[in-house]
Design a protein around this motif. Structure first.
Motif, PDB file in Angstrom:
ATOM      1  N   ALA A 148       0.733  -1.297  -0.022  1.00 36.56           N
ATOM      2  CA  ALA A 148      -0.212  -0.026  -0.031  1.00 36.56           C
ATOM      3  C   ALA A 148       0.994   1.139  -0.083  1.00 36.56           C
ATOM      4  N   LEU A 149       2.081   1.148  -0.313  1.00 31.63           N
ATOM      5  CA  LEU A 149       3.031   2.189  -0.484  1.00 31.63           C
ATOM      6  C   LEU A 149       2.596   3.599  -1.277  1.00 31.63           C
ATOM      7  N   ASP A 150       1.926   3.209  -2.229  1.00 28.27           N
ATOM      8  CA  ASP A 150       1.709   4.333  -3.165  1.00 28.27           C
ATOM      9  C   ASP A 150       0.314   5.103  -2.381  1.00 28.27           C
ATOM     10  N   LYS A 151      -0.576   4.285  -1.930  1.00 30.19           N
ATOM     11  CA  LYS A 151      -1.660   4.841  -1.233  1.00 30.19           C
ATOM     12  C   LYS A 151      -1.180   5.646  -0.016  1.00 30.19           C
ATOM     13  N   MET A 152      -0.315   5.234   0.777  1.00 28.71           N
ATOM     14  CA  MET A 152       0.086   5.670   1.887  1.00 28.71           C
ATOM     15  C   MET A 152       0.684   7.093   1.689  1.00 28.71           C
ATOM     16  N   ILE A 153       1.608   7.157   0.386  1.00 32.70           N
ATOM     17  CA  ILE A 153       2.200   8.525  -0.001  1.00 32.70           C
ATOM     18  C   ILE A 153       1.181   9.545  -0.348  1.00 32.70           C
ATOM     19  N   ASP A 154       0.088   9.113  -1.108  1.00 34.06           N
ATOM     20  CA  ASP A 154      -1.165  10.136  -1.247  1.00 34.06           C
ATOM     21  C   ASP A 154      -1.809  10.517  -0.084  1.00 34.06           C
ATOM     22  N   LEU A 155      -1.958   9.559   1.098  1.00 31.04           N
ATOM     23  CA  LEU A 155      -2.644  10.020   2.050  1.00 31.04           C
ATOM     24  C   LEU A 155      -1.545  11.161   2.977  1.00 31.04           C
ATOM     25  N   GLN A 156      -0.320  10.713   3.113  1.00 30.36           N
ATOM     26  CA  GLN A 156       0.658  11.443   3.624  1.00 30.36           C
ATOM     27  C   GLN A 156       0.668  12.862   3.145  1.00 30.36           C
ATOM     28  N   GLY A 157       0.573  12.902   1.767  1.00 30.48           N
ATOM     29  CA  GLY A 157       0.591  14.330   1.027  1.00 30.48           C
ATOM     30  C   GLY A 157      -0.782  15.149   1.460  1.00 30.48           C
ATOM     31  N   ARG A 158      -1.797  14.414   1.305  1.00 31.53           N
ATOM     32  CA  ARG A 158      -2.993  15.097   1.900  1.00 31.53           C
ATOM     33  C   ARG A 158      -2.969  15.439   3.393  1.00 31.53           C
ATOM     34  N   LEU A 159      -2.444  14.453   4.196  1.00 27.74           N
ATOM     35  CA  LEU A 159      -2.322  14.957   5.301  1.00 27.74           C
ATOM     36  C   LEU A 159      -1.403  16.031   5.989  1.00 27.74           C
ATOM     37  N   GLU A 161      -0.913  18.481   3.739  1.00 33.04           N
ATOM     38  CA  GLU A 161      -1.715  20.080   3.512  1.00 33.04           C
ATOM     39  C   GLU A 161      -2.594  20.490   4.635  1.00 33.04           C
ATOM     40  N   VAL A 162      -3.331  19.215   5.234  1.00 27.59           N
ATOM     41  CA  VAL A 162      -4.313  19.625   6.162  1.00 27.59           C
ATOM     42  C   VAL A 162      -3.677  20.146   7.382  1.00 27.59           C
ATOM     43  N   LEU A 163      -2.550  19.727   7.723  1.00 29.41           N
ATOM     44  CA  LEU A 163      -1.673  19.841   8.934  1.00 29.41           C
ATOM     45  C   LEU A 163      -1.010  21.367   8.775  1.00 29.41           C
ATOM     46  N   ARG A 164      -0.515  21.860   7.518  1.00 20.74           N
ATOM     47  CA  ARG A 164      -0.043  22.977   7.418  1.00 20.74           C
ATOM     48  C   ARG A 164      -1.232  24.101   7.555  1.00 20.74           C
ATOM     49  N   GLU A 165      -2.359  23.909   7.630  1.00 17.62           N
ATOM     50  CA  GLU A 165      -3.385  24.803   7.686  1.00 17.62           C
ATOM     51  C   GLU A 165      -3.932  24.838   9.050  1.00 17.62           C
ATOM     52  N   SER A 166      -4.033  23.529   9.760  1.00 20.24           N
ATOM     53  CA  SER A 166      -4.622  23.487  10.986  1.00 20.24           C
ATOM     54  C   SER A 166      -3.786  23.448  12.491  1.00 20.24           C
ATOM     55  N   ALA A 197      -9.711   4.711   5.281  1.00 18.71           N
ATOM     56  CA  ALA A 197      -8.315   5.074   5.866  1.00 18.71           C
ATOM     57  C   ALA A 197      -8.393   6.481   6.144  1.00 18.71           C
ATOM     58  N   TRP A 198      -8.703   7.507   5.161  1.00 18.31           N
ATOM     59  CA  TRP A 198      -8.516   8.766   5.476  1.00 18.31           C
ATOM     60  C   TRP A 198      -9.388   9.419   6.534  1.00 18.31           C
ATOM     61  N   ASP A 199     -10.497   8.657   6.699  1.00 17.05           N
ATOM     62  CA  ASP A 199     -11.601   9.243   7.545  1.00 17.05           C
ATOM     63  C   ASP A 199     -11.282   8.862   8.767  1.00 17.05           C
ATOM     64  N   ASP A 200     -10.694   7.757   9.056  1.00 15.73           N
ATOM     65  CA  ASP A 200     -10.082   7.184  10.127  1.00 15.73           C
ATOM     66  C   ASP A 200      -8.685   8.178  10.789  1.00 15.73           C
ATOM     67  N   VAL A 201      -8.006   8.373   9.934  1.00 14.79           N
ATOM     68  CA  VAL A 201      -7.028   9.313   9.993  1.00 14.79           C
ATOM     69  C   VAL A 201      -7.323  10.549  10.729  1.00 14.79           C
ATOM     70  N   GLN A 202      -8.264  11.173  10.182  1.00 12.73           N
ATOM     71  CA  GLN A 202      -8.828  12.402  10.272  1.00 12.73           C
ATOM     72  C   GLN A 202      -9.682  12.179  11.877  1.00 12.73           C
ATOM     73  N   ARG A 203     -10.348  11.432  11.944  1.00 13.90           N
ATOM     74  CA  ARG A 203     -10.798  10.963  13.338  1.00 13.90           C
ATOM     75  C   ARG A 203      -9.779  10.807  14.445  1.00 13.90           C
ATOM     76  N   ARG A 204      -8.974  10.255  14.270  1.00 15.06           N
ATOM     77  CA  ARG A 204      -8.060   9.770  15.396  1.00 15.06           C
ATOM     78  C   ARG A 204      -6.865  10.759  15.372  1.00 15.06           C
ATOM     79  N   TYR A 205      -6.423  11.441  14.371  1.00 14.31           N
ATOM     80  CA  TYR A 205      -5.148  12.265  14.656  1.00 14.31           C
ATOM     81  C   TYR A 205      -5.571  13.818  14.204  1.00 14.31           C
ATOM     82  N   LEU A 206      -6.789  14.004  13.682  1.00 15.68           N
ATOM     83  CA  LEU A 206      -6.895  15.662  13.461  1.00 15.68           C
ATOM     84  C   LEU A 206      -7.787  16.179  14.344  1.00 15.68           C
ATOM     85  N   HIS A 207      -8.626  15.366  15.177  1.00 14.06           N
ATOM     86  CA  HIS A 207      -9.621  15.757  15.717  1.00 14.06           C
ATOM     87  C   HIS A 207      -9.567  15.401  17.219  1.00 14.06           C
ATOM     88  N   GLU A 208      -8.258  15.303  17.753  1.00 18.52           N
ATOM     89  CA  GLU A 208      -7.839  14.973  18.906  1.00 18.52           C
ATOM     90  C   GLU A 208      -8.152  16.090  20.119  1.00 18.52           C
TER      91      GLU A 208
END
Length: 208
Positions: A148-159, A161-166, A197-208
């Motif tokens: 799943a390395l390709d998909k993790m890279i996509d997720l990390q890139g998206r993450l 961008e969100v972290l830079r803003e928040s 996976a993205w929804d799970d990351v948002q719930r557990r890592y971005l809305h703590e």
């Protein structure tokens, strides 16, 4: 040697030999460069590759013929079963400053690594010619262990961008990215449902 990633688009690659080794090296560059294969015969694996063929008996090639074949080349690969002929080609390349890879004979100044990759990444492995089997072993382990390395890279890139803003704290942003990378549940979910996976990351890592 220094590892580099080089854009070979439009560059001329000349491969001497028409056997299995030459075919593998031609496949490495097919569609990514202007590839010419020179040999008196070609294995079926060459069929279908985006390459040009020049039929020539390399055992009797003259110096003038060789010079014409090398003209304008960015990289030359000698993959003939006769090391002496490979070495002769290498000597001609060195004389005019062309990069050279030797499949059998005196080492050239370029090594072709074992490569794996996806849409978002490229990984190259080399043992400097000492053990191609180990290079292949490492490449295959990466493919097996990180499907799943390709998909993790996509997720990390998206993450990111969100972290830079928040998240203004750099240390905190880095910690979140690493925690996600080390989260086996995220890796497993990415294989079957990247959106979940993205929804799970948002719930557990971005809305703590």
């Amino acid at each position: 040697m220094i590892p580099l990633f080089v854009d070979c688009s439009g560059r001329r690659i000349v491969i001497f030999g028409g056997g299995d080794v030459a075919a593998r090296k031609a496949a490495y560059f097919s569609g990514k460069a202007d590839v010419t294969i020179v040999s008196r015969s070609f294995v079926p694996a060459v069929d279908g590759l985006d390459v040009k063929r020049v039929e020539l008996d390399l055992a009797t090639v003259t110096g003038r013929q060789l010079a014409l074949l090398l003209s304008g080349a960015f990289l030359v690969i000698a993959a003939i079963s006769d090391p002496a002929t490979n070495n002769r080609i290498g000597k001609a390349c060195r004389a005019i400053g062309i990069l050279f890879n030797n499949a059998d004979g005196e080492p050239g100044d370029v090594i072709l690594p074992a490569v794996t990759g996806g849409e978002n990444y490229t990984i190259a492995v080399s043992t400097r010619g000492a053990s191609p089997a180990i290079s292949r072993f490492i490449r295959e382990r990466i493919e097996e262990d990180f499907p799943a390395l390709d998909k993790m890279i996509d997720l990390q890139g998206r993450l990111r961008e969100v972290l830079r803003e928040s998240e203004p704290d750099q240390a905190r942003r880095t910690a979140v990215l690493w925690n996600v990378l080390e989260d086996h549940a995220v890796w497993e979910t990415l294989l079957t449902n990247p959106g979940l996976a993205w929804d799970d990351v948002q719930r557990r890592y971005l809305h703590e």
